[in-house]
Design an enzyme around this catalytic site. Structure first.
Site, PDB file in Angstrom:
ATOM      1  N   GLY A 113     -31.986 -10.016  72.765  1.00 41.63           N
ATOM      2  CA  GLY A 113     -32.560 -10.869  71.735  1.00 41.63           C
ATOM      3  C   GLY A 113     -34.063 -10.948  71.756  1.00 41.63           C
ATOM      4  O   GLY A 113     -34.667 -11.539  70.856  1.00 41.63           O
ATOM      5  N   ALA A 145     -38.371 -11.950  84.416  1.00 44.26           N
ATOM      6  CA  ALA A 145     -39.751 -11.959  84.905  1.00 44.26           C
ATOM      7  C   ALA A 145     -40.752 -11.477  83.851  1.00 44.26           C
ATOM      8  O   ALA A 145     -41.814 -10.956  84.202  1.00 44.26           O
ATOM      9  CB  ALA A 145     -39.878 -11.116  86.183  1.00 44.26           C
ATOM     10  N   GLY A 159     -42.123 -13.394  77.375  1.00 42.26           N
ATOM     11  CA  GLY A 159     -40.756 -13.896  77.369  1.00 42.26           C
ATOM     12  C   GLY A 159     -40.572 -15.310  77.896  1.00 42.26           C
ATOM     13  O   GLY A 159     -39.697 -16.039  77.439  1.00 42.26           O
ATOM     14  N   GLU A 160     -41.385 -15.715  78.857  1.00 42.92           N
ATOM     15  CA  GLU A 160     -41.194 -17.038  79.470  1.00 42.92           C
ATOM     16  C   GLU A 160     -42.367 -17.981  79.295  1.00 42.92           C
ATOM     17  O   GLU A 160     -42.190 -19.191  79.180  1.00 42.92           O
ATOM     18  CB  GLU A 160     -40.933 -16.858  80.973  1.00 42.92           C
ATOM     19  CG  GLU A 160     -39.673 -16.087  81.299  1.00 42.92           C
ATOM     20  CD  GLU A 160     -39.627 -15.690  82.761  1.00 42.92           C
ATOM     21  OE1 GLU A 160     -39.059 -16.452  83.566  1.00 42.92           O
ATOM     22  OE2 GLU A 160     -40.174 -14.623  83.094  1.00 42.92           O
TER      23      GLU A 160
END
Length: 529
Positions: free
Chosen positions: A243, A283, A489-490
């Site tokens: 996703g 990560a 991503g994070e």
């Protein structure tokens, strides 16, 4: 052989084993396809959770706002099993100072087993918790010293060449100051709002986050680029699509490297049936690690094709131009052949054109390497970092404790924006996750059993709670990244919660120390003021 189809979000939970082994054993024993379905209560009990942390901070600064010392104690609940508890503990320790250069730091971190649901990898991997604590400290310091929240962060912000608390000297890709500037500018452009009986407040938070596994873990990306019979390019890459948009950016990178239209590139990913192990999708590493491998494979394929054409047409290599699938002479403009012609000739002769790419992250070290004595000359904890700043504007009903997040202004240093639309969506989704973390999401346990056994009880925010999100990026390219890119991503989920909590304090004067800031906790905090 396992071929992964594009699935839903993982956010860390899929780093752990749940039903996979049982399914494999069932299929092996029966020789038939096996399916297992968990109901919501079983799923909530089985999958790992974000680590609950109790954090005690003491921070010292000079009168002008310069940080001089920080001491922190982190007590981390890893649940009944270890999972990623040790790694989360170390990472929380590394990032406990926030994106600030502090000369004197002591952090004591302890992870403990408890009779609770196991905790493991969850988006942020231990950094969300310490970001909340440190950004609350920064606001409290600013208030005590009579400084603007932007000013105290600018004074202490990491810059190129700054040293982290664990001894890593930062490279050139450090865009924290630029994110502060952009958020301040965008915040000033927001139209004024009326409280209508509610108190309006604005809060700020900054953060940084690793890209890649780091801390001594081997980190490798692999990819293959191959010319297909129809003249298209097939990219095989093991990075999983869950996703986050990896297939799109992998195709973009290959197309850019080979100077081809995007629609001439196909992607095959997530297949264990070849030597393409690229490690886990976690990560914030896939764009950087797998992306580098895709670029290398594509470049190698381009070289192979160009070598063949140069030899076949007896033209110097450096006089060949390859663009849009056509090989031509850079001086005369003469067209020699096309990618489609090469593909047809290759199929007829049985020839294959395949480029292999492997990217290996330089050696990283655990924090113990810096504490043991003299640091190794090549000492780093991570290959690179992302940086970000967010501001939140909230309306607080002091009678009920209800908090509405009106706006979130976000800016993140991504190195290079490979797909701006994807980045915008990543930030918006991250903001909603951070909003839930700040105000409503809670997993309750009693005597080792989860009281929270339905999605409704989790407190997941609803669509109607979505704030106005103003997002932007700064591009401070990383010399090691593909086209200078890093990862997102994070990191975009890290500063939202502390920005909201700091906004509540700005509106009411009440400081929230426990998440989530439910109505009852806000009312209780207001009573203490």
């Amino acid at each position: 052989q396992v071929v992964q189809i594009p699935g839903g979000g993982a956010f860390g939970a899929k780093n752990d084993i749940t039903l996979q082994i049982l399914l494999a054993m069932g299929a092996l024993a029966t020789g038939r396809p096996v399916k297992m379905v968990l109901d919501r209560g079983e799923s909530l009990r089985t999958h790992v959770k974000k680590h609950a942390m109790s954090m005690r901070y003491k921070t010292g600064a000079t009168r002008d706002g310069t940080l001089v010392a920080m001491q922190a104690e982190l007590l981390i609940d890893t649940g009944a099993y270890g999972s990623w508890g040790i790694e989360v503990t170390e990472q929380a320790t590394v990032f406990s100072t926030g994106p600030y250069e502090i000369p004197n730091v002591r952090v004591d971190s302890t992870a403990v087993y408890t009779n609770n649901v196991p905790c493991g990898a969850m988006r942020g991997f231990g950094i969300n918790q310490v970001t909340f604590a440190m950004e609350a400290q920064m606001d409290a310091l600013a208030e005590k010293l009579g400084l603007d929240p932007f000013a105290i962060r600018r004074i202490n912000a990491m810059r190129p060449g700054s040293t982290t608390s664990t001894g890593q000297v930062l490279g050139p890709s450090v865009g924290l100051l630029q994110t502060l500037d952009q958020v301040e500018k965008d915040l000033a452009s927001l139209p004024p709002v009326e409280g209508n009986g509610r108190k309006i407040g604005i809060g700020l938070a900054s953060c940084f986050k690793n890209v890649g596994l780091g801390l001594g873990a081997e980190d490798v990306g692999r990819a293959i680029a191959e010319l297909l019979p129809d003249g298209k390019i097939l990219i095989r890459a093991a990075g999983c699509e869950i996703g986050q948009g990896f297939m799109t950016i992998a195709a973009q990178m290959a197309a850019q490297t080979l100077n081809l239209p995007y629609d001439l590139v196909e992607i095959h990913h997530g297949d264990t049936g070849g030597p393409l192990d690229s490690g886990p999708t976690c990560a914030s590493r896939t764009t950087f690690i797998a992306g580098n491998a895709v670029v290398k494979a594509s470049r190698r394929l381009g070289d192979l094709l160009t070598d063949y054409v140069a030899e076949e047409h007896e033209v110097p290599y450096d006089r060949l131009s390859f663009a849009g699938g056509v090989f031509s002479d850079t001086k005369t403009g003469e067209q020699y052949t096309t990618l489609a012609d090469l593909a047809r000739q290759a199929e007829e002769s049985g020839q294959r054109y395949v480029g292999h790419g492997e990217y290996v992250v330089p050696k990283t070290y655990t924090t113990a390497a810096a504490l043991a004595g003299e640091k190794p000359e090549d000492y780093i904890n991570y290959i690179t970092f992302g940086f970000g700043t967010q501001a939140a504007r909230v309306a607080v009903d002091e009678k009920t404790g209800a908090v509405e997040v009106l706006d979130v202004v976000a800016c993140h240093d991504v190195g290079k924006a490979i797909n701006p639309q994807n980045i915008k969506l990543q930030i918006e989704g991250s903001v909603m996750m951070g909003l839930g973390y700040a105000l409503s999401e809670e997993f309750k346990m009693e005597n080792g059993w989860n009281v929270t056994d339905t999605l409704g009880k989790c407190g997941v925010p609803r669509a109607r709670q979505a704030p106005n999100v103003v997002s932007s990026v700064v591009e401070v390219t990383d010399p090691n990244g593909p086209f200078g890119a890093k990862g997102l991503g994070e990191i975009a989920s890290l500063p939202t919660a502390p920005a909201i909590i700091n906004a509540i304090h700005d509106a009411t004067g009440a400081r929230i120390y426990d998440l989530p800031a439910t109505k009852s906790r806000v009312v209780e905090a207001l009573k203490k003021e």
